[in-house]
Write a protein that holds these residues in place. Structure first.
Motif, PDB file in Angstrom:
ATOM      1  N   MET A 154      87.836  49.329  98.042  1.00 32.01           N
ATOM      2  CA  MET A 154      88.435  48.674  96.730  1.00 32.01           C
ATOM      3  C   MET A 154      87.096  48.199  96.003  1.00 32.01           C
ATOM      4  N   GLU A 155      85.795  48.151  96.685  1.00 39.10           N
ATOM      5  CA  GLU A 155      84.529  48.016  95.936  1.00 39.10           C
ATOM      6  C   GLU A 155      84.427  49.067  95.171  1.00 39.10           C
ATOM      7  N   ASP A 158      86.292  49.301  91.991  1.00 40.22           N
ATOM      8  CA  ASP A 158      85.985  48.384  91.227  1.00 40.22           C
ATOM      9  C   ASP A 158      84.771  48.560  90.364  1.00 40.22           C
ATOM     10  N   GLU A 159      83.848  49.246  91.125  1.00 40.12           N
ATOM     11  CA  GLU A 159      82.481  49.821  90.340  1.00 40.12           C
ATOM     12  C   GLU A 159      82.819  51.180  89.488  1.00 40.12           C
ATOM     13  N   GLU A 161      85.453  51.090  87.742  1.00 37.60           N
ATOM     14  CA  GLU A 161      86.190  50.455  86.618  1.00 37.60           C
ATOM     15  C   GLU A 161      87.523  50.822  86.726  1.00 37.60           C
ATOM     16  N   GLN A 164      92.436  47.113  88.253  1.00 39.82           N
ATOM     17  CA  GLN A 164      92.758  46.396  89.637  1.00 39.82           C
ATOM     18  C   GLN A 164      94.392  46.214  89.859  1.00 39.82           C
ATOM     19  N   ARG A 167      97.295  49.306  91.809  1.00 41.72           N
ATOM     20  CA  ARG A 167      96.745  49.908  92.925  1.00 41.72           C
ATOM     21  C   ARG A 167      97.747  49.883  94.158  1.00 41.72           C
TER      22      ARG A 167
END
Length: 299
Positions: A154-155, A158-159, A161, A164, A167
Motif C-alpha cells: 500500500m505504501e 501511495d508513493e 500516487e 486509494q 484498490r
C-alpha cells in the motif's frame, strides 16, 4: 418457429459468468470502454509526455518550445480459444438426458471456461508485470508479517500516487486465513469481543481495500493451455495481488456460440461450437498500480 440455441445459451452463460468469475472486477475495468482498435486484433494505447514549469525571465518574451509529445503502446490479442464438440442423440437418451447439451455446457462453463478466464488473467497479469520490470515480494508469509507486507504494498502505491479508492486485494484462501489471524487484527477482535456475544471474523476489506479470496488453482504464474488450463511446469504460486482496475485492460474481441441440430450434414449428431477471443494487458505507465507476492519456482 426454430429454436435460437445461441440466444438461449448466451442467457445461461451470462448467469454463470457473473457468478463464478473471481476476477470479474478486472474483466469489467472501465478501460474496456475506451478501446481503440487499429487492426483486426491490435489496440493502440496513447501515451503523452509533458514537460514542467520553467522560471520566468521578465526581461525577455517567453521561450516557446515543444514541451509535449506522444507515442503509442500497441497491444496484440493472442488468446484465441475454441470448444468444438458433438453429442449423439442416443447418448442423451441412454443416459436419461445426463449428457444433454444443457448439462454439458453448464459443466464446461463452471469447470473449464470460467476457471480458464481467471487463470489466464492471473498469469498474464503477472507476465506483463514482470515484462515491465515489476518485482514481486517473495518473503514467506506468516501471521506476524502478513500485515506488514500488505502495508508495504500500500505504501508503494501511495508513493506512486495510485488512487486509494478502488484498490483490490486478491488472495489465496490460506493468505485470507493469515489475515484473519494476524496479530493486530486478532487484538482488535478480542477488544470488540469483550463487549459482544458474537464476533464476525469475516475479513472482507482492509484499509478500505476489498479482499477477494481466489482458489489456489487459479493463482499460478503460468499455465499450459494446450487442452484446458493446467499449471505449467515450474509455475510459481501467486499468494497476493494488490491491483487497481485502471492499471489493466481486458479486451474481448470475439465471442461466438452455436448449436446445430441433428441432420444429414452433422451425421445425425448435435454439433456444438464455441469460440472466445480475448486478452489481458497492463498499461506500462500504470505498473505501479499492481503488486504481487509470489512463492515457488516461478518467483
Amino acid at each position: 418457429m426454430p429454436v435460437n440455441y445461441a440466444e438461449l445459451y448466451q442467457q445461461a452463460v451470462q448467469q454463470a459468468y457473473f457468478g463464478g468469475l473471481y476476477f470479474r472486477a478486472l474483466y469489467e475495468t472501465p478501460n474496456n470502454q475506451t478501446i481503440k482498435w487499429t487492426g483486426s486484433k491490435t489496440i493502440q494505447i496513447p501515451r503523452i509526455t509533458v514537460g514542467g514549469f520553467i522560471d520566468v525571465d521578465r526581461d525577455v518574451a517567453s521561450s516557446f518550445a515543444r514541451r509535449a509529445d506522444n507515442d503509442w503502446e500497441p497491444k496484440t490479442l493472442a488468446h484465441d480459444r475454441e470448444f468444438p464438440m458433438f453429442v449423439d442423440p442416443q447418448d442423451i437418451d441412454e443416459t436419461n438426458t445426463v449428457l444433454s447439451i444443457a448439462n454439458i455446457t453448464r459443466v464446461f462453463n463452471t469447470e473449464q471456461k470460467i476457471p480458464e478466464m481467471d487463470k489466464y488473467l492471473a498469469s498474464k497479469l503477472y507476465s506483463e508485470y514482470k515484462a515491465y520490470g515489476g518485482q514481486e515480494i517473495t518473503e514467506v508469509l506468516t501471521v506476524d508479517n502478513v500485515l506488514a507486507i500488505f502495508d508495504k504494498m500500500m505504501e508503494d502505491m501511495d508513493e506512486a500516487e495510485v488512487p486509494q479508492e478502488g484498490r483490490l486485494l486478491y488472495v489465496t484462501p490460506a493468505v485470507k486465513t493469515l489475515l484473519k489471524n494476524a496479530e493486530k487484527i486478532q487484538r482488535s477482535l478480542e477488544i470488540k469481543g469483550s463487549a459482544a456475544a458474537d464476533v464476525n471474523r469475516n475479513i472482507r476489506s482492509l484499509d478500505d481495500v476489498t479482499i477477494v479470496s481466489v482458489p489456489t488453482s487459479r493463482m499460478k504464474t503460468a499455465y499450459n493451455f494446450t487442452s484446458g488450463a493446467v499449471p505449467a511446469a515450474g509455475a510459481g504460486q501467486i499468494n497476493m495481488v494488490l491491483v487497481h482496475p485502471t492499471a489493466v485492460i481486458t479486451p474481448q474481441k470475439y465471442d461466438f456460440v452455436d448449436l446445430a441440430a441433428p441432420s444429414a450434414t452433422t451425421g445425425g449428431k448435435y454439433y456444438y461450437f464455441e469460440r472466445k477471443y480475448w486478452d489481458v494487458f497492463v498499461f506500462e505507465k500504470k505498473v505501479p498500480g499492481i503488486k504481487f507476492h509470489v512463492t515457488g519456482a516461478g518467483a
